[in-house]
Design a protein around this motif. Sequence first.
Motif, mmCIF file in Angstrom:
data_model
loop_
_atom_site.group_PDB
_atom_site.id
_atom_site.type_symbol
_atom_site.label_atom_id
_atom_site.label_comp_id
_atom_site.label_asym_id
_atom_site.label_seq_id
_atom_site.Cartn_x
_atom_site.Cartn_y
_atom_site.Cartn_z
ATOM 1 N N CYS A 184 0.827 -1.203 0.000
ATOM 2 C CA CYS A 184 0.000 0.000 0.000
ATOM 3 C C CYS A 184 0.867 1.261 0.000
ATOM 4 N N ALA A 185 0.550 2.177 -0.926
ATOM 5 C CA ALA A 185 1.266 3.451 -1.014
ATOM 6 C C ALA A 185 0.488 4.594 -0.381
ATOM 7 N N GLY A 186 -0.717 4.313 0.144
ATOM 8 C CA GLY A 186 -1.531 5.364 0.752
ATOM 9 C C GLY A 186 -2.940 5.358 0.204
ATOM 10 N N ARG A 187 -3.617 6.485 0.336
ATOM 11 C CA ARG A 187 -5.014 6.610 -0.063
ATOM 12 C C ARG A 187 -5.147 7.387 -1.373
ATOM 13 N N ALA A 188 -6.085 6.956 -2.210
ATOM 14 C CA ALA A 188 -6.277 7.580 -3.523
ATOM 15 C C ALA A 188 -6.751 9.021 -3.418
ATOM 16 N N GLU A 189 -7.569 9.331 -2.405
ATOM 17 C CA GLU A 189 -8.113 10.691 -2.293
ATOM 18 C C GLU A 189 -7.054 11.716 -1.932
ATOM 19 N N THR A 190 -5.869 11.263 -1.536
ATOM 20 C CA THR A 190 -4.797 12.219 -1.218
ATOM 21 C C THR A 190 -4.067 12.695 -2.473
ATOM 22 N N LEU A 191 -4.418 12.131 -3.621
ATOM 23 C CA LEU A 191 -3.893 12.591 -4.914
ATOM 24 C C LEU A 191 -5.086 13.022 -5.772
ATOM 25 N N PRO A 192 -5.749 14.131 -5.437
ATOM 26 C CA PRO A 192 -7.018 14.483 -6.100
ATOM 27 C C PRO A 192 -6.865 15.049 -7.508
ATOM 28 N N ASN A 193 -5.721 15.666 -7.827
ATOM 29 C CA ASN A 193 -5.594 16.405 -9.080
ATOM 30 C C ASN A 193 -4.514 15.823 -9.975
ATOM 31 N N PRO A 194 -4.668 15.942 -11.309
ATOM 32 C CA PRO A 194 -3.610 15.508 -12.216
ATOM 33 C C PRO A 194 -2.280 16.183 -11.856
ATOM 34 N N GLY A 195 -1.231 15.375 -11.747
ATOM 35 C CA GLY A 195 0.080 15.891 -11.355
ATOM 36 C C GLY A 195 0.398 15.703 -9.895
ATOM 37 N N ASP A 196 -0.595 15.391 -9.065
ATOM 38 C CA ASP A 196 -0.321 15.086 -7.658
ATOM 39 C C ASP A 196 0.423 13.751 -7.592
ATOM 40 N N TYR A 197 1.467 13.689 -6.798
ATOM 41 C CA TYR A 197 2.281 12.473 -6.775
ATOM 42 C C TYR A 197 2.766 12.155 -5.365
ATOM 43 N N LEU A 198 3.194 10.908 -5.209
ATOM 44 C CA LEU A 198 3.930 10.465 -4.031
ATOM 45 C C LEU A 198 5.014 9.517 -4.503
ATOM 46 N N THR A 199 6.000 9.295 -3.661
ATOM 47 C CA THR A 199 7.085 8.378 -4.003
ATOM 48 C C THR A 199 7.266 7.359 -2.889
ATOM 49 N N LEU A 200 7.800 6.218 -3.253
ATOM 50 C CA LEU A 200 8.111 5.177 -2.278
ATOM 51 C C LEU A 200 9.209 4.293 -2.830
ATOM 52 N N LYS A 201 9.760 3.446 -1.967
ATOM 53 C CA LYS A 201 10.735 2.454 -2.400
ATOM 54 C C LYS A 201 10.122 1.079 -2.162
ATOM 55 N N LEU A 202 10.056 0.289 -3.233
ATOM 56 C CA LEU A 202 9.402 -1.008 -3.177
ATOM 57 C C LEU A 202 10.429 -2.088 -3.497
ATOM 58 N N ALA A 203 10.794 -2.879 -2.481
ATOM 59 C CA ALA A 203 11.825 -3.911 -2.635
ATOM 60 C C ALA A 203 13.081 -3.318 -3.256
ATOM 61 N N GLY A 204 13.452 -2.118 -2.826
ATOM 62 C CA GLY A 204 14.639 -1.441 -3.307
ATOM 63 C C GLY A 204 14.438 -0.609 -4.558
ATOM 64 N N GLU A 205 13.262 -0.704 -5.193
ATOM 65 C CA GLU A 205 12.984 0.029 -6.427
ATOM 66 C C GLU A 205 12.319 1.368 -6.117
ATOM 67 N N PRO A 206 12.910 2.502 -6.555
ATOM 68 C CA PRO A 206 12.235 3.793 -6.401
ATOM 69 C C PRO A 206 11.037 3.888 -7.357
ATOM 70 N N VAL A 207 9.887 4.256 -6.811
ATOM 71 C CA VAL A 207 8.634 4.270 -7.574
ATOM 72 C C VAL A 207 7.924 5.605 -7.389
#
Length: 377
Positions: free
Chosen positions: A52-75
């Motif tokens: 899980c990277a979080g909640r969908a409603e926290t990215l309401p507008n086109p261009g809203d983003y978040l980042t995470l590292k998944l098994a060592g991969e930056p995403v």
Amino acid sequence: MTSHARISPARELHDNVSVPFTRARAMPKSVYTTEEFLALEQKHVFAKDWVCAGRAETLPNPGDYLTLKLAGEPVIVLRDRDGQIKAMSNVCRHRMSTLLEGRGHARSIVCPYHAWTYNLDGTLRGAPAMTLNEGFCKDNMTLPRVRCEVWQGWIMVTLNPDAPAPETALQGVRELIPGLDMATYTETYRESFRWATNWKVLAENFMESYHLPMCHAGTIGGASKLEEMVCPEGTSAFNYHWILKNDTVPLALAHPSNTTLAGGDRRKTWLLAIYPSLLITLTPGYFWYLSLTPDGPGHVNVLFGMGMSADWLADPQAERHLASVKALLDDVNVEDKGCTEKVYRGLLSDMAEPGPLSHLERPNFEFAQYLASRIPA
């Protein structure tokens, strides 16, 4: 002279879950403390299952983003110009710099190293000073896509092209709790923190309420009666248990306007552990959650968030109720941090031995079974 072959952490785990639950013990120390086992988790769990990277409603507008590292991969996870939430590699196709950090809003993705610029769909828009390179083809420079789906409002990502869709794997959650639709809840607060414990210690801490009377004696422990706790059998994708709440925290109960829930369901708090590392406390009025990723054997990165159901969010007293719950959860987190970090320190002891599990720790045993099903011996 007899030599004794070393038993691998994976073999120790498989031996651990080979007995009936009535004879089960806590997982072996090596499963928590060794780089060897962490490497297996990254390869067979975090690179293969949905995180899980979080909640969908926290990215309401086109261009809203978040980042995470998944098994060592930056995403990167973002909402694209068509309004869809997508995920892609967070590594530039040029000299391999990471692109975005944290959370925010971007009209395009610009590499901080040489200003290669990508559209929100990951295609390369422009690359300065590349026109004299005959082998350069902009169309071949798209950021690799990462699988991403929204399930019940949760943004789920995986590196595994063959993982069953969350809607399929987690259908049992909908069937278990038909009266609570998590997609209709709205996140109102989030933060990230790093604790000095193994990620599984924190996950297991969530999965059992056996620790509540002692670890949370200063907050919620007094309302917890061990003799009333029930831990049903879970599934291969999640485990769960529930607690019936009184009216001490009104937000934990169904809103007076709610006509969907009846009887005990109006005051039931569900604790859902979605494997491997999404932990959700869900009430008729609010939710809070932890999404965990390992940071070495001895540290865990935690995404912590909370929010409200639609009817409570519309209540005139919503802000006051939410502030009260937030203050309580802050104190609960302090207590959990202390308890889980003590457990990890104990795991490093030469004299420590895994002890027998209580009937209230069935979810912990099922979690161990899940890990064993993913990690070969």
